[in-house]
Design a protein around this motif. Structure first.
Motif, PDB file in Angstrom:
ATOM      1  N   PRO A 196       0.793  -1.291   0.083  1.00 23.63           N
ATOM      2  CA  PRO A 196      -0.150   0.046  -0.083  1.00 23.63           C
ATOM      3  C   PRO A 196       0.752   1.195  -0.018  1.00 23.63           C
ATOM      4  N   SER A 197       2.093   1.085   0.677  1.00 25.28           N
ATOM      5  CA  SER A 197       3.070   2.435   0.501  1.00 25.28           C
ATOM      6  C   SER A 197       4.039   2.362  -0.309  1.00 25.28           C
ATOM      7  N   VAL A 198       4.611   3.413  -0.836  1.00 23.00           N
ATOM      8  CA  VAL A 198       5.994   3.497  -1.515  1.00 23.00           C
ATOM      9  C   VAL A 198       6.952   2.952  -0.764  1.00 23.00           C
ATOM     10  N   ARG A 199       6.991   3.081   0.467  1.00 22.43           N
ATOM     11  CA  ARG A 199       8.138   2.754   1.577  1.00 22.43           C
ATOM     12  C   ARG A 199       8.135   1.247   1.659  1.00 22.43           C
ATOM     13  N   GLU A 200       6.810   0.573   1.783  1.00 19.89           N
ATOM     14  CA  GLU A 200       6.928  -0.826   1.998  1.00 19.89           C
ATOM     15  C   GLU A 200       7.242  -1.661   0.638  1.00 19.89           C
ATOM     16  N   THR A 201       6.679  -1.056  -0.290  1.00 14.37           N
ATOM     17  CA  THR A 201       7.091  -1.604  -1.834  1.00 14.37           C
ATOM     18  C   THR A 201       8.454  -1.640  -1.784  1.00 14.37           C
ATOM     19  N   LEU A 202       9.142  -0.672  -1.449  1.00 19.95           N
ATOM     20  CA  LEU A 202      10.719  -0.330  -1.660  1.00 19.95           C
ATOM     21  C   LEU A 202      11.352  -1.580  -0.790  1.00 19.95           C
ATOM     22  N   ARG A 203      11.018  -1.553   0.455  1.00 17.32           N
ATOM     23  CA  ARG A 203      11.545  -2.536   1.276  1.00 17.32           C
ATOM     24  C   ARG A 203      11.377  -4.114   0.687  1.00 17.32           C
ATOM     25  N   TYR A 204      10.113  -4.492   0.113  1.00 16.26           N
ATOM     26  CA  TYR A 204       9.986  -5.638  -0.716  1.00 16.26           C
ATOM     27  C   TYR A 204      10.955  -5.902  -1.888  1.00 16.26           C
ATOM     28  N   VAL A 205      11.093  -4.895  -2.565  1.00 18.01           N
ATOM     29  CA  VAL A 205      11.944  -5.052  -3.866  1.00 18.01           C
ATOM     30  C   VAL A 205      13.499  -5.033  -3.296  1.00 18.01           C
ATOM     31  N   ALA A 206      13.859  -4.344  -2.019  1.00 15.86           N
ATOM     32  CA  ALA A 206      15.405  -4.513  -1.661  1.00 15.86           C
ATOM     33  C   ALA A 206      15.531  -6.021  -1.148  1.00 15.86           C
ATOM     34  N   GLU A 207      14.379  -6.663  -0.373  1.00  8.77           N
ATOM     35  CA  GLU A 207      14.631  -8.032   0.073  1.00  8.77           C
ATOM     36  C   GLU A 207      14.534  -8.906  -1.012  1.00  8.77           C
ATOM     37  N   ALA A 208      13.834  -8.646  -1.989  1.00 14.93           N
ATOM     38  CA  ALA A 208      13.711  -9.547  -3.405  1.00 14.93           C
ATOM     39  C   ALA A 208      15.066  -9.563  -4.130  1.00 14.93           C
ATOM     40  N   LYS A 209      15.723  -8.444  -4.203  1.00 19.79           N
ATOM     41  CA  LYS A 209      16.883  -8.286  -4.778  1.00 19.79           C
ATOM     42  C   LYS A 209      17.957  -9.100  -4.017  1.00 19.79           C
ATOM     43  N   ALA A 210      17.957  -8.781  -2.708  1.00 18.25           N
ATOM     44  CA  ALA A 210      19.051  -9.631  -1.754  1.00 18.25           C
ATOM     45  C   ALA A 210      18.796 -11.310  -1.944  1.00 18.25           C
ATOM     46  N   ALA A 211      17.537 -11.614  -2.146  1.00 21.40           N
ATOM     47  CA  ALA A 211      17.241 -13.075  -1.920  1.00 21.40           C
ATOM     48  C   ALA A 211      17.508 -13.706  -3.367  1.00 21.40           C
ATOM     49  N   GLY A 212      17.497 -12.979  -4.596  1.00 19.84           N
ATOM     50  CA  GLY A 212      17.975 -13.583  -5.782  1.00 19.84           C
ATOM     51  C   GLY A 212      17.140 -13.199  -6.927  1.00 19.84           C
ATOM     52  N   ALA A 213      16.088 -12.198  -6.840  1.00 21.90           N
ATOM     53  CA  ALA A 213      15.160 -11.794  -7.882  1.00 21.90           C
ATOM     54  C   ALA A 213      15.805 -11.230  -8.985  1.00 21.90           C
ATOM     55  N   ASP A 214      15.313 -11.395 -10.071  1.00 16.73           N
ATOM     56  CA  ASP A 214      15.524 -10.686 -11.435  1.00 16.73           C
ATOM     57  C   ASP A 214      14.883  -9.310 -11.623  1.00 16.73           C
ATOM     58  N   PHE A 215      13.568  -9.579 -11.439  1.00 18.64           N
ATOM     59  CA  PHE A 215      12.678  -8.408 -11.593  1.00 18.64           C
ATOM     60  C   PHE A 215      11.616  -8.232 -10.492  1.00 18.64           C
ATOM     61  N   ALA A 216      11.079  -7.295 -10.367  1.00 19.24           N
ATOM     62  CA  ALA A 216       9.834  -7.065  -9.563  1.00 19.24           C
ATOM     63  C   ALA A 216       8.711  -6.954 -10.046  1.00 19.24           C
ATOM     64  N   LEU A 217       7.531  -7.215  -9.636  1.00 20.06           N
ATOM     65  CA  LEU A 217       6.180  -7.082 -10.229  1.00 20.06           C
ATOM     66  C   LEU A 217       5.243  -6.269  -9.221  1.00 20.06           C
ATOM     67  N   VAL A 218       4.800  -5.067  -9.604  1.00 15.68           N
ATOM     68  CA  VAL A 218       4.340  -4.157  -8.514  1.00 15.68           C
ATOM     69  C   VAL A 218       2.807  -3.725  -8.905  1.00 15.68           C
ATOM     70  N   LEU A 219       1.923  -4.198  -7.864  1.00 15.61           N
ATOM     71  CA  LEU A 219       0.621  -3.850  -8.020  1.00 15.61           C
ATOM     72  C   LEU A 219       0.270  -2.213  -7.840  1.00 15.61           C
ATOM     73  N   PRO A 220      -0.881  -1.760  -8.184  1.00 20.43           N
ATOM     74  CA  PRO A 220      -1.020  -0.392  -7.513  1.00 20.43           C
ATOM     75  C   PRO A 220      -1.400  -0.226  -6.228  1.00 20.43           C
ATOM     76  N   PRO A 221      -1.268   0.903  -5.372  1.00 19.18           N
ATOM     77  CA  PRO A 221      -1.699   0.511  -3.929  1.00 19.18           C
ATOM     78  C   PRO A 221      -3.304   0.764  -4.125  1.00 19.18           C
ATOM     79  N   ALA A 222      -3.870   0.116  -3.292  1.00 19.99           N
ATOM     80  CA  ALA A 222      -5.275  -0.043  -3.231  1.00 19.99           C
ATOM     81  C   ALA A 222      -6.112  -0.060  -2.218  1.00 19.99           C
ATOM     82  N   TYR A 223      -5.530   0.033  -0.923  1.00 19.60           N
ATOM     83  CA  TYR A 223      -6.155   0.097   0.312  1.00 19.60           C
ATOM     84  C   TYR A 223      -6.983   1.112   0.609  1.00 19.60           C
ATOM     85  N   TRP A 224      -6.580   2.411   0.287  1.00 20.40           N
ATOM     86  CA  TRP A 224      -7.345   3.783   0.325  1.00 20.40           C
ATOM     87  C   TRP A 224      -7.818   3.950  -1.014  1.00 20.40           C
ATOM     88  N   ALA A 225      -8.648   3.038  -1.653  1.00 20.26           N
ATOM     89  CA  ALA A 225      -9.102   3.075  -3.027  1.00 20.26           C
ATOM     90  C   ALA A 225      -9.739   4.294  -3.350  1.00 20.26           C
TER      91      ALA A 225
END
Length: 314
Positions: A91-120
């Protein structure tokens, strides 16, 4: 953060399901069996922690372990070329970037990002576009925009927005997955962005061949969890110009995909378990558990037909 990256390679991508034990812990043995079968079928990549992977049900540590184990499994089998696209939307830019950083460290090549949707109600088209720009400016991985209104409070990202974002952030925003089924949108995106650096993917087997006609970079499709070889076969028929054969095979995939869409994520796992002997139809609550024994012949028949095709597909 400036990234210069190529797009994901052309091909079939499986949005991997996550298998669970009865206590809802991850069944890594089943996951590894699944990864092995996908790799041997000739897929170009795996998508982890998407909607089929029950991303909202996994914590940060589980997500990282899934990526690491998948990468190790592929590499140990000699499939280093298979790419990993990892769901990182939040839902936030901050949390999305944390997931991206963790994915990279674990071996991901690309990320896939949904739009934020909690506060629709607050997620106007301009807000959504600014979200993706903010992620692109700081992302540690190149990423694909994930357009799937069903799981994003109905938010449907326009082709104009995707084209603008692709042009403004080349090498960082390198593609999109269109599970929305809008083939006109796919065509517009494909024709407006460089095909050698931006990958627009059809997001369901149901419209795989029409997607290829419209410029899809292959397909990312839930049914590939069941019959990856059949998807590779259709891709080959298209590449060889065998359109009539491709149309016949597409019909079978559409019938099977239509059936599979009726059973949900747990049902996909139940079907895989039934036909291939690993895992189970267990999902994390509130999704519950599905058994093939509860499925009608109307659902199981079209799926069984493509499973038989997959046994002879080359």
């Amino acid at each position: 953060m400036k990234i210069t990256s190529s797009k994901p390679p052309y091909g079939v991508y499986t949005p991997l399901v996550t298998f669970f034990h009865e206590d809802e812990s991850i069944d890594f043995a089943a996951v590894e069996s699944h990864v092995r079968r996908m790799a041997k079928a000739g897929v170009a990549g795996l998508v982890l922690q998407g909607s089929n992977g029950e991303a909202p049900h996994l914590d940060h540590e589980e997500r990282q372990e899934m990526i690491t184990r998948t990468r190790l499994t592929l590499d140990s089998l000699g499939y280093e070329q298979i790419k990993l696209i990892v769901g990182c939307g939040a839902p936030s830019v901050r949390e999305t970037l944390r997931y991206v950083a963790e994915a990279k460290a674990a071996g991901a090549d690309f990320a896939l990002v949904l739009p934020p949707a909690y506060w629709a109600p607050a997620m106007t088209a301009a807000v959504v576009e600014s979200f993706f720009s903010a992620v692109a400016e700081a992302s540690e991985l190149p990423f694909l925009i994930y357009n799937f209104p069903t799981v994003a409070s109905g938010i449907d990202i326009s082709s104009d927005a995707i084209v603008r974002l692709g042009k403004e952030h080349p090498g960082t925003i390198v593609g999109c997955k269109l599970t929305c089924g809008n083939l006109g949108k796919l065509q517009r995106i494909w024709s407006s962005l460089p095909e050698d650096s931006f990958a627009a993917f059809a997001g369901k087997s149901d419209f795989m061949l029409p997607g290829l006609v419209g410029g899809s970079n292959g397909v990312i499709a839930a049914l590939a969890n069941v019959v990856p070889k059949v998807h590779v076969q259709l891709l080959n028929l298209w590449s060889e110009g065998k359109l009539e054969e491709g149309r016949k095979l597409q019909t079978k995939l559409s019938n099977a995909d239509g059936a599979l869409q009726k059973v949900g994520v747990a049902g996909v796992k139940a079907v895989v378990s039934y036909f291939f002997g690993y895992g189970s139809g267990k999902a994390r609550r509130p999704l519950g558990t599905t058994s093939v024994q509860t499925l009608s012949e109307e659902i199981l028949g079209p799926i069984a037909e493509v499973v038989e095709l997959g046994k002879v597909a080359v």
